[in-house]
Motif scaffolding. Sequence first.
Motif: not given
Length: 729
Positions: A602-604, A609-610, A626-628
């Motif tokens: 989740k932190q990753l 994002a900015p 997440l990988r996409d």
Amino acid sequence: MSALKDKLKGRSKNQAGTPEKAGTPSQDGADENQSPTRNVIWNEEIEKLQIKEDVLKTLHEAAPPTAPKTPKSTRLTVRKMKPASEWDKPKPKVVTVARPAPVDAPVKEPDYSGFAGPRYNDEGAPIPHSLLGSYDEFRKEAIKRGDLLDLPVPSEADLEPDRPTLKYEKKKRDRGDRQRNNENNALINWQMKMMERKRQQGYISKLLQKNPEDLAMNAADNYRKIEEERYIIDRAIPAKDYGKGYRVGSEFWKQQEKFGDDETGIHMTLTKSEQGYPRPIEHIGVPKSVRNEKGWYWPPHHTTPVHYPWHKNPYLEERKEQLKDVITELDPHRPDFDQLEVIGTANPVNRERVQSNLGMLEEEERFTEGGMEYLDQEPTQEVDEKDEGKEESIFGPSISFAGQPARWTGDSYSYADQIGIEARVTFESLSGDRVTSYLYIINDGTTSVYYDWKKLPKENPFDLVHARVQRFYFNNSSGVILPGETMKFPFVFKSPNARVFTEQWKFETRPSLCGGAALIVTLRGIALQEDKFQREREELERDLQQKQSEQVIRQIMYDIISGIKTPDRPSSPIDAYITDEEIFSRNNPKLHYNHALVTELKQLYLEIAPEEEREGRVWDLSVEDLRDEIVAMDEDDERKENFLHQLNAVVTKMSFCPNKPVKKDLYKVGYELLLEAVDGIVRESYGIRQMMGLPEKENDDLPDDFNTLDRDEHNMDSENGGSIFRTTL
């Protein structure tokens, strides 16, 4: 001569046989008169081959004797010639003065009182042989003379003259009024249908082994009567109770029902009953003669035999008793359908009988107009006439045997083996009670009659052994009946058991009456068993009915209550209380959930994002998404490779199943129970020591390993599989 004799002897010897071979005598032996030329060869071997007649009969049975053939008859026609004396006689002249009638024509005696005219059949058509000519000619001649002006006009088919027809001409069928007016076909059809119904009823009854009245084809015979009774009760209830038929008497205010709105709706017209004009009460039944034609031989009120029939329900009887006055007012007439029938006949009306009936009616009217004085005088005259008839005695031996005359016929042997008169004396009583009946015998002759009683033996075809118990008592001694005397014979019946008993006695008279025919008196007694427990049985039946009703009502209430339930709570929305672990397992079926690693992912996801867009950004817990997101980053971004390396490391850790310690719940529970049991034993031992006054046990001699341990140490030992007791005995 001697030489000739020797020669003949030698010849006879040669003919009889040679010395080497014996002579062959015949079957019947040597016959001196038989010529030597008929001798045949015969010896023992040939005799064995002989077919004897006895052996032949055993091999072949004799043919049965043939019946004599009936001679064939030949019919011959012989012409009989007139005698020569009749040849010169003139031939008689035949004159027809009337038309011959058919063989099957009804014969009617001619009436010579006046001019008869033509005769007509039941259909109104003239009978052809009642006129010499045609009917048209007879009518024209009658009109010409002015006679018989009221003759009926026959139909065209009757007046149509006979005309010659061709040999192969097709005959037209007569479909005139004669066939239309003939209604016998309907009755014939009814009889055929009823015969077929009886045949089917008997076949089905025999096939199913059931009585005809219990068949399904006869189950609806009483339906009409049930419906009539139901309708009468339904009409009578509003007069007694409220709620049922609340509009009875106020149907005027009932409005028509409407379907739809005021503009396009439809108004339904009220029926006559809804308007306050109920249909009249009608009774429809079947008379006894029609029931016999239909094969309906059982009582009209027959129902299927059950223990508690509905029409004998106590509630129905009580309800009908409450509504009796209203039902009597609504339906006061109860027709007797057994006698209510009209039977037609094809015979013409007897005018003499009608006139006699009219005369009787006129006499009755004059009889009623005469007043009470005439009414009082007429019966006395009839009584006097009857008394006069009774006083007249019959000459010779004569008696009145149970109301039937027994006269002297001139001899006493003409009807010796027959039964002349049989009188029946009946009894009916309870077992153990005595009942008396009487037989009257009157001597209405001019001679004294002597009598004797003789008991007739009862037939016993099965040779059953019956107890010799007397049940009929009367004076069976001899006696005499004087002229004009009336004998009253009392008969007493008493039986200890219930059954039907019969006895027959012969009344012998001197002189013998009725030509020697027997005068029989049959005593028939019916002994009924007294129902001593009727009251108890009725009470028991009422109790059983009450319990049955309560059980039925209880079952109905249980069924109703079981159907009343609190509505189920509405189900929660789908995925309303779903956890992150369930969402992660659903989106990533090949990975294992780990809270710390998922938090790291989740932190990753937020770091991708900015900073200005991280607020409100939530990861859907899908590793693929997440990988996409990471792959979609710019190639120049230095964080991309680091994020991929971090993602691969986390996915690698989550690909393996985590090691979870095996929970030994049963072991813990068993260990705790064992500890409680040991503690209880120690506690009981201390209590027994105190009660018995024994000294307390010292624990100084015990090793250090058996000292009391703390609770935490016990728990640790239990997890490691140890077994240490806190105290010992």
